[in-house]
Design an enzyme around this catalytic site. Structure first.
Site, PDB file in Angstrom:
ATOM      1  N   GLU A  51       0.781  -1.055   0.005  1.00 13.50           N
ATOM      2  CA  GLU A  51      -0.108  -0.193   0.060  1.00 13.50           C
ATOM      3  C   GLU A  51       0.893   1.304  -0.055  1.00 13.50           C
ATOM      4  O   GLU A  51       0.436   2.410  -0.635  1.00 13.50           O
ATOM      5  CB  GLU A  51      -0.890   0.050   1.181  1.00 13.50           C
ATOM      6  N   PHE A 113     -11.230  -6.722  14.960  1.00  9.66           N
ATOM      7  CA  PHE A 113     -10.294  -7.189  13.914  1.00  9.66           C
ATOM      8  C   PHE A 113      -9.995  -6.149  12.728  1.00  9.66           C
ATOM      9  O   PHE A 113     -10.923  -5.523  12.360  1.00  9.66           O
ATOM     10  CB  PHE A 113     -10.849  -8.479  13.377  1.00  9.66           C
ATOM     11  N   GLN A 114      -8.817  -5.701  12.782  1.00 10.62           N
ATOM     12  CA  GLN A 114      -8.456  -4.740  11.599  1.00 10.62           C
ATOM     13  C   GLN A 114      -9.159  -3.363  11.829  1.00 10.62           C
ATOM     14  O   GLN A 114      -9.576  -2.960  10.818  1.00 10.62           O
ATOM     15  CB  GLN A 114      -8.483  -5.091  10.216  1.00 10.62           C
ATOM     16  N   LYS A 163     -17.791  -0.486   6.522  1.00  7.13           N
ATOM     17  CA  LYS A 163     -18.183  -1.645   5.586  1.00  7.13           C
ATOM     18  C   LYS A 163     -19.717  -1.426   5.195  1.00  7.13           C
ATOM     19  O   LYS A 163     -20.185  -1.878   4.218  1.00  7.13           O
ATOM     20  CB  LYS A 163     -17.639  -3.032   5.993  1.00  7.13           C
ATOM     21  N   MET A 464      24.242   8.996   1.753  1.00  7.58           N
ATOM     22  CA  MET A 464      24.213  10.309   2.567  1.00  7.58           C
ATOM     23  C   MET A 464      24.781  10.050   4.136  1.00  7.58           C
ATOM     24  O   MET A 464      25.233  10.878   4.465  1.00  7.58           O
ATOM     25  CB  MET A 464      23.053  10.752   2.273  1.00  7.58           C
TER      26      MET A 464
END
Length: 551
Positions: A51, A113-114, A163, A464
């Site tokens: 993602e 959940f999530q 949802k 760097m």
């Protein structure tokens, strides 16, 4: 007619002209992807491997096309994986709408959940965000999110959708009227007259062009102004391409790794005109010694940037097109041969072009790519060298993480730039350490047959950081070497990518001649010296005229 929340979202995106979506499905957004299944003749959906990189892809899609990038992510870890990409876009004022799925309304706040509070998490890195818990508000929310992201000073907007809202049905009527219009601010005539007077009286002016010039698409107006009044111009990283690098008034990069003559021009000028720039710490160095003899005119759309890092500027806050058009009418035509000659005398001699150095590698590569090539970079030494040496001609040709400095940005950005500009060449310039953070997206490149070209400057280190350790930490190289036993040829070819290894200018030129204009994915690994460094460098906390040329 009544349709599902998922279809409402897709219809609203159509209203706003969206035809490309970067996304990754998951449990909370299954209903949205179910609706998308019937719309794949209209929408081009790009699924990356992670993602974070799909947000970087949407970011560069937006920067290179001028459109708003659109992202879909699921709840929980899908949403949290977008945070670095959102912060990158926020720091560089990139228009983007991120639609995240959320657990159903009845489960919010119950450690489901999530479930994460993604709106709370992203509050400080979004221009605005929404948790849309009611289907009645969904269409308005999506429309407003798209309008807010692209208006004024652009930025990312997040819309979190439970949802059950995706599944619910509600009345939908198409409209193309904007629901949010940011009112334009016009500068008072007296302020414009004061600025014009300062320009007319100035003997040694410099214009400092930032990303706001690119975002507002006012490159041509700015160039018309500097040519009329003969003002040499420096760029921030975000402002590259707003003036062609080979223009006689272009001085190049200013700041910590700026060209010597660019930094000295700012230090010695009597007037600094900042256009769409935010005076970041990497540009100004020690604030009280930045442009010490100059009056500053600051042109910007965002009033919060005024005197944030400077003092007592002349502010011109508002629509940049209006400001530049009026200044163009008010200022007197001028020639400044003495000032330009003084600046010319500050330039350094060119080094030997036969050596296999980053400067020579990039300048030789530049010869093989057309003026409208889009260049993306990761973050580190290679990014600074690209800024110093690539001859950018247009302001939408460069996609890099300027404000946040996100290692791993480059390959996702190259994907988004190529998707948005299928007829243009896209070149990723990366380093070995950054490439480790995103090379899983080679799968995405291969899957969509994207003809991205990649140049890796491989010094087997976090270059760097290692340079800073050598210069400022007594050469105590803590965890910055990356001499790992990986066969680059086997690795790249396993993804179906044409691979070249270059250790000399002759080998590089052979690879470029053979591959530069092929419509296929190419990777050229350039092995450079372990101790190659970015110079000039201004030590942290020092004025920008105190440049180190070696060390």
């Amino acid at each position: 007619m009544k349709i599902s929340g998922s279809r409402i979202i897709l219809e609203c995106l159509k209203e706003k002209g969206v035809d490309t979506i970067f996304g990754y499905p998951g449990g909370a957004v299954i209903p949205l992807y179910d609706a998308l299944y019937d719309e794949l003749d209209y929408f081009n959906h790009i699924r990356t491997c992670h993602e974070q990189h799909m947000v970087h892809a949407a970011d560069a899609y937006a920067r290179s096309t001028g459109k708003t990038g659109v992202v879909i992510a699921t709840s929980g870890p899908g949403a949290t994986n977008t945070i670095t990409g959102i912060a990158t876009a926020y720091m560089d004022s990139v228009p983007m709408v991120v639609i995240t799925g959320q657990v159903p309304n009845m489960l919010i706040g119950k450690d489901s959940f999530q479930e994460v509070d993604i709106t709370g998490m992203t509050l400080s890195i979004t221009k605005h965000n929404y948790l849309c818990r009611d289907i009645k508000n969904l269409a308005h929310t999506i429309r407003e999110a798209m309008d807010v992201a692209a208006s004024g000073r652009p930025g990312p907007v997040l819309v979190d959708v439970p949802k059950d809202v995706f599944l619910a049905e509600y009345e939908y009527e198409r409209t193309e009227e904007p629901v949010y219009v940011e009112e334009k601010v016009y500068v008072e005539k007296a302020s414009l007259e004061r600025a014009a007077e300062l320009i007319n009286k100035s003997k040694k002016p410099v214009l400092y062009a930032g990303g706001g010039v690119r975002i507002s698409k006012n490159d041509a107006l700015m160039i018309e102004l500097i040519e009329k009044v003969e003002i040499p111009t420096v760029n921030s990283f975000m402002g590259f391409g707003t003036i062609p690098r080979d223009h006689r008034l272009s001085l190049g990069l200013v700041g910590m790794h700026g060209q010597i003559h660019a930094n000295l021009a700012v230090t010695n000028c009597d007037l600094l005109i900042a256009v769409g720039a935010r005076f970041s710490d990497r540009v100004i160095g020690k604030p009280d010694q930045f442009a010490p003899n100059a009056k500053i005119i600051h042109i910007d759309i965002d009033s919060t940037e005024i005197d944030k890092n400077t003092q007592d500027c002349v502010p011109l806050i508002g629509d940049m097109k209006y400001i530049l058009e009026n200044l163009l009418e008010m200022v007197d035509e001028a020639k400044r041969p003495e000032w330009l000659e003084e600046l010319e005398g500050m330039k350094r001699e060119e080094p030997d072009k036969t050596l296999f150095t980053p400067k020579n590698i990039l300048e030789k590569t530049n010869e093989y790519y057309s003026d409208n090539t889009i260049v993306t970079t990761d973050v580190g030494q290679h990014q600074m060298w690209t800024g110093q040496y690539w001859k950018f001609k247009k302001s939408n040709e460069f996609c890099t993480s300027g404000g946040l400095g996100t290692m791993g940005y480059g390959l996702g950005a190259a994907i988004g730039a190529q998707v948005g500009n299928p007829d243009k060449e896209v070149l990723l310039i990366t380093g070995d350490a950054s490439f480790r953070m995103n090379h899983n997206e080679l799968i995405t490149v291969n899957r969509y047959r994207l003809p991205i070209k990649m140049i890796e400057l491989n010094n087997h280190s976090l270059g760097m950081v290692r340079q800073w350790q050598r210069m400022f930490s007594d050469a105590r190289y803590s965890e910055t070497d990356t001499f790992d036993d990986v066969d680059g040829k086997m690795f790249l070819e396993s993804y179906g990518i044409k691979y070249y290894l270059a250790e000399t200018m002759e080998e590089l030129e052979f690879a470029l001649k053979e591959s530069a204009h092929l419509r296929t994915t190419v990777f050229i690994e350039c092995l450079i010296d372990h101790d190659e460094s970015v110079f000039p460098i201004v030590p942290p906390g020092r004025p920008i005229n105190e440049l180190l040329l070696n060390g």
